[in-house]
Scaffold this active site. Structure first.
Site, PDB file in Angstrom:
ATOM      1  N   SER A 242       0.849  -1.209   0.000  1.00 54.66           N
ATOM      2  CA  SER A 242       0.000   0.000   0.000  1.00 54.66           C
ATOM      3  C   SER A 242       0.878   1.251   0.000  1.00 54.66           C
ATOM      4  CB  SER A 242      -0.954   0.001   1.199  1.00 54.66           C
ATOM      5  OG  SER A 242      -0.214  -0.057   2.396  1.00 54.66           O
TER       6      SER A 242
ATOM      7  N   GLN B  83      -5.583  -4.663 -24.843  1.00 48.24           N
ATOM      8  CA  GLN B  83      -5.081  -5.457 -23.706  1.00 48.24           C
ATOM      9  C   GLN B  83      -4.707  -4.551 -22.534  1.00 48.24           C
ATOM     10  OE1 GLN B  83      -2.282  -8.807 -25.112  1.00 48.24           O
ATOM     11  NE2 GLN B  83      -2.278  -7.368 -26.815  1.00 48.24           N
TER      12      GLN B  83
ATOM     13  N   VAL C  29      -5.852  -1.621 -21.581  1.00 47.51           N
ATOM     14  CA  VAL C  29      -6.943  -1.011 -20.793  1.00 47.51           C
ATOM     15  C   VAL C  29      -7.714  -2.034 -19.955  1.00 47.51           C
ATOM     16  CG1 VAL C  29      -7.163   0.954 -22.364  1.00 47.51           C
ATOM     17  CG2 VAL C  29      -8.659  -1.027 -22.690  1.00 47.51           C
TER      18      VAL C  29
ATOM     19  N   GLN D 249      -6.958   8.133 -24.777  1.00 48.61           N
ATOM     20  CA  GLN D 249      -6.488   7.574 -26.042  1.00 48.61           C
ATOM     21  C   GLN D 249      -6.982   8.436 -27.199  1.00 48.61           C
ATOM     22  OE1 GLN D 249      -7.579   3.459 -26.535  1.00 48.61           O
ATOM     23  NE2 GLN D 249      -6.178   3.197 -28.248  1.00 48.61           N
ATOM     24  N   GLN D 250      -6.146   8.514 -28.239  1.00 51.64           N
ATOM     25  CA  GLN D 250      -6.555   9.249 -29.447  1.00 51.64           C
ATOM     26  C   GLN D 250      -7.877   8.662 -29.952  1.00 51.64           C
ATOM     27  OE1 GLN D 250      -4.626   8.450 -33.327  1.00 51.64           O
ATOM     28  NE2 GLN D 250      -3.997  10.579 -33.227  1.00 51.64           N
TER      29      GLN D 250
ATOM     30  N   GLN E 192     -10.968   7.727 -32.379  1.00 52.90           N
ATOM     31  CA  GLN E 192     -11.263   7.439 -33.795  1.00 52.90           C
ATOM     32  C   GLN E 192     -12.599   8.071 -34.191  1.00 52.90           C
ATOM     33  OE1 GLN E 192     -10.961   3.170 -34.338  1.00 52.90           O
ATOM     34  NE2 GLN E 192      -8.781   3.307 -34.780  1.00 52.90           N
ATOM     35  N   ARG E 193     -13.243   8.747 -33.241  1.00 52.12           N
ATOM     36  CA  ARG E 193     -14.475   9.494 -33.569  1.00 52.12           C
ATOM     37  C   ARG E 193     -14.093  10.893 -34.041  1.00 52.12           C
ATOM     38  NH1 ARG E 193     -18.705  10.083 -29.149  1.00 52.12           N
ATOM     39  NH2 ARG E 193     -20.049  10.435 -30.939  1.00 52.12           N
TER      40      ARG E 193
ATOM     41  N   ASN F 110      -0.262   3.788 -10.483  1.00 52.02           N
ATOM     42  CA  ASN F 110       0.534   3.938  -9.267  1.00 52.02           C
ATOM     43  C   ASN F 110       1.554   2.790  -9.196  1.00 52.02           C
ATOM     44  OD1 ASN F 110      -0.529   1.724  -7.715  1.00 52.02           O
ATOM     45  ND2 ASN F 110      -2.348   2.951  -7.260  1.00 52.02           N
TER      46      ASN F 110
ATOM     47  N   ARG G  59       2.863  -8.613 -17.663  1.00 57.15           N
ATOM     48  CA  ARG G  59       3.135  -8.236 -19.057  1.00 57.15           C
ATOM     49  C   ARG G  59       4.609  -8.278 -19.450  1.00 57.15           C
ATOM     50  NH1 ARG G  59      -1.872  -8.818 -21.428  1.00 57.15           N
ATOM     51  NH2 ARG G  59      -3.436  -7.803 -20.139  1.00 57.15           N
TER      52      ARG G  59
HETATM   53  C1  LIG Z   1      -0.796 -13.831 -20.710  1.00 53.09           C
HETATM   54  C2  LIG Z   1      -2.168 -13.231 -20.598  1.00 53.09           C
HETATM   55  C3  LIG Z   1      -3.212 -13.792 -21.295  1.00 53.09           C
HETATM   56  C4  LIG Z   1      -4.509 -13.250 -21.186  1.00 53.09           C
HETATM   57  N1  LIG Z   1      -5.515 -13.811 -21.893  1.00 53.09           N
HETATM   58  C5  LIG Z   1      -6.774 -13.332 -21.770  1.00 53.09           C
HETATM   59  C6  LIG Z   1      -7.865 -13.908 -22.470  1.00 53.09           C
HETATM   60  O1  LIG Z   1      -7.713 -14.875 -23.204  1.00 53.09           O
HETATM   61  N2  LIG Z   1      -9.091 -13.362 -22.325  1.00 53.09           N
HETATM   62  C7  LIG Z   1      -9.310 -12.292 -21.491  1.00 53.09           C
HETATM   63  O2  LIG Z   1     -10.464 -11.846 -21.367  1.00 53.09           O
HETATM   64  N3  LIG Z   1      -8.298 -11.717 -20.815  1.00 53.09           N
HETATM   65  C8  LIG Z   1      -7.048 -12.195 -20.929  1.00 53.09           C
HETATM   66  N4  LIG Z   1      -6.030 -11.596 -20.254  1.00 53.09           N
HETATM   67  C9  LIG Z   1      -6.300 -10.411 -19.439  1.00 53.09           C
HETATM   68  C10 LIG Z   1      -6.424 -10.751 -17.941  1.00 53.09           C
HETATM   69  O3  LIG Z   1      -7.477 -11.654 -17.723  1.00 53.09           O
HETATM   70  C11 LIG Z   1      -6.671  -9.475 -17.098  1.00 53.09           C
HETATM   71  O4  LIG Z   1      -7.892  -8.877 -17.490  1.00 53.09           O
HETATM   72  C12 LIG Z   1      -5.585  -8.446 -17.269  1.00 53.09           C
HETATM   73  O5  LIG Z   1      -4.323  -9.035 -17.239  1.00 53.09           O
HETATM   74  C13 LIG Z   1      -5.708  -7.405 -16.140  1.00 53.09           C
HETATM   75  O6  LIG Z   1      -5.127  -7.903 -14.968  1.00 53.09           O
HETATM   76  P1  LIG Z   1      -5.832  -8.052 -13.555  1.00 53.09           P
HETATM   77  O7  LIG Z   1      -7.283  -8.379 -13.711  1.00 53.09           O
HETATM   78  O8  LIG Z   1      -5.009  -8.927 -12.687  1.00 53.09           O
HETATM   79  O9  LIG Z   1      -5.661  -6.748 -12.843  1.00 53.09           O
HETATM   80  P2  LIG Z   1      -5.903  -5.167 -12.911  1.00 53.09           P
HETATM   81  O10 LIG Z   1      -7.143  -4.780 -13.578  1.00 53.09           O
HETATM   82  O11 LIG Z   1      -4.601  -4.606 -13.393  1.00 53.09           O
HETATM   83  O12 LIG Z   1      -6.080  -4.935 -11.364  1.00 53.09           O
HETATM   84  C14 LIG Z   1      -5.024  -5.192 -10.430  1.00 53.09           C
HETATM   85  C15 LIG Z   1      -5.503  -6.045  -9.291  1.00 53.09           C
HETATM   86  O13 LIG Z   1      -6.534  -5.346  -8.583  1.00 53.09           O
HETATM   87  C16 LIG Z   1      -7.495  -6.267  -8.109  1.00 53.09           C
HETATM   88  N5  LIG Z   1      -8.794  -5.960  -8.741  1.00 53.09           N
HETATM   89  C17 LIG Z   1      -9.029  -5.102  -9.772  1.00 53.09           C
HETATM   90  N6  LIG Z   1     -10.330  -5.043 -10.052  1.00 53.09           N
HETATM   91  C18 LIG Z   1     -10.946  -5.901  -9.207  1.00 53.09           C
HETATM   92  C19 LIG Z   1     -12.283  -6.300  -9.014  1.00 53.09           C
HETATM   93  N7  LIG Z   1     -13.286  -5.837  -9.754  1.00 53.09           N
HETATM   94  N8  LIG Z   1     -12.541  -7.186  -8.043  1.00 53.09           N
HETATM   95  C20 LIG Z   1     -11.576  -7.693  -7.262  1.00 53.09           C
HETATM   96  N9  LIG Z   1     -10.262  -7.368  -7.406  1.00 53.09           N
HETATM   97  C21 LIG Z   1      -9.948  -6.476  -8.363  1.00 53.09           C
HETATM   98  C22 LIG Z   1      -7.011  -7.668  -8.510  1.00 53.09           C
HETATM   99  O14 LIG Z   1      -6.239  -8.191  -7.449  1.00 53.09           O
HETATM  100  C23 LIG Z   1      -6.137  -7.384  -9.712  1.00 53.09           C
HETATM  101  O15 LIG Z   1      -5.159  -8.389  -9.940  1.00 53.09           O
HETATM  102  C24 LIG Z   1      -4.734 -12.118 -20.343  1.00 53.09           C
HETATM  103  C25 LIG Z   1      -3.665 -11.564 -19.647  1.00 53.09           C
HETATM  104  C26 LIG Z   1      -2.386 -12.099 -19.762  1.00 53.09           C
HETATM  105  C27 LIG Z   1      -1.249 -11.455 -18.992  1.00 53.09           C
END
Ligand SMILES: Cc1cc2nc3c(=O)[nH]c(=O)nc-3n(C[C@H](O)[C@H](O)[C@H](O)COP(=O)(O)OP(=O)(O)OC[C@H]3O[C@@H](n4cnc5c(N)ncnc54)[C@H](O)[C@@H]3O)c2cc1C
Length: 227
Positions: free
Chosen positions: A55, A76, A78, A87-88, A90-91, A158, A169
């Site tokens: 934190s 990916q 966002v 983001q720039q 497209q509209r 952050n 990533r």
């Molecule tokens: C190798 C790879 C392959 C992937 N393939 C796919 C795919 O096939 N299809 C697909 O849809 N996506 C895919 N993704 C995207 C992935 O599922 C996540 O949406 C993306 O990586 C964002 O990461 P995140 O959800 O951990 O965390 P972020 O959105 O970055 O949030 C950070 C952390 O905050 C917490 N958090 C955020 N929001 C919430 C919430 N609402 N509730 C509880 N905790 C929360 C979680 O601990 C989370 O890990 C892929 C990602 C990777 C790296």
């Protein structure tokens, strides 16, 4: 691809150290700030990163300008929700003469595929221009533009979210373009907050790979992420 770190919290590591120190100190922030040497800052930052007291890293923020990437990449990017984006559009931006697109290395290296790729994108773009000329709004004409379309985005995260982002990533499992961008971002923040990000990167740099059957043959080395 151009990735620039355009803004960040001044004295990021001192900020993290202050937040950590405050938790255990009876005195106020001014006094703490005067007391902290560079050595103490590094010790405190290493402690919070290692212990998972993350934190404290939420108090520092980093803003990147990213250009010359595809819409496939930003789609990916966002998905990371603890971040801010612009983001720039497209509209509002018509992609006339300034239309650019990204070509993956695999297609670049295969002459026949590259020829077909360029032709299809050129045809799509011609049709896009034709639609605009016929009075169709850019927001509708853009429906035929490819994932390859070049875009620009500003993103702020952050420190805690960035550590998480780099874990996912910078991993070999990440898609090549977003991985290339993440590595550039990591190298940039390492220049201004080297201790916060000294162990940042894929999970395998810090312990066991969590990818199970998807584990890669050649895991990255810490030096791949050196500045
Ligand atoms: C190798 C790879 C392959 C992937 N393939 C796919 C795919 O096939 N299809 C697909 O849809 N996506 C895919 N993704 C995207 C992935 O599922 C996540 O949406 C993306 O990586 C964002 O990461 P995140 O959800 O951990 O965390 P972020 O959105 O970055 O949030 C950070 C952390 O905050 C917490 N958090 C955020 N929001 C919430 C919430 N609402 N509730 C509880 N905790 C929360 C979680 O601990 C989370 O890990 C892929 C990602 C990777 C790296």
């Amino acid at each position: 691809m151009k990735v620039s770190l355009i803004r960040y919290t001044p004295e990021p590591e001192k900020t993290v150290a202050l937040a950590a120190k405050l938790c255990y100190s009876p005195v106020g922030v001014d006094e703490l700030s005067d007391e902290l040497s560079r050595e103490q800052i590094e010790k405190l930052v290493r402690f919070v990163i290692k212990s998972g007291h993350h934190s404290t890293v939420e108090h520092i923020s980093f803003t990147f300008a990213i250009e010359g990437v595809s819409r496939a990449l930003t789609h990916q990017l966002v998905r990371h929700r603890i971040a801010s984006y612009n983001q720039q559009s497209q509209r509002y931006v018509k992609l006339g003469d300034n239309f650019e697109y990204i070509t993956p290395h695999s297609i670049l290296d295969d002459r026949e595929s590259k020829k077909k790729y360029d032709k299809l994108i050129s045809d799509m773009h011609s049709l896009y221009i034709e639609f605009l000329d016929r009075g169709i709004e850019a927001e509708d004409a853009r429906y035929i533009l490819p994932n390859a379309t070049e875009t620009k985005i500003i993103v702020s995260m952050n420190g805690r979210e960035l550590l998480h982002f780099f874990t996912l990533r910078c991993c070999n499992r990440a898609q090549w373009e977003i991985r290339e961008m993440a590595i550039k971002m990591l190298k940039l923040v390492k220049k201004v907050a080297p201790v916060v990000f000294e162990t940042a990167g894929p999970a395998c740099l810090r312990g066991r790979c969590p990818e199970g059957k998807y584990i890669c043959d050649e895991p990255p080395k810490a030096s791949d992420f050196d500045v």
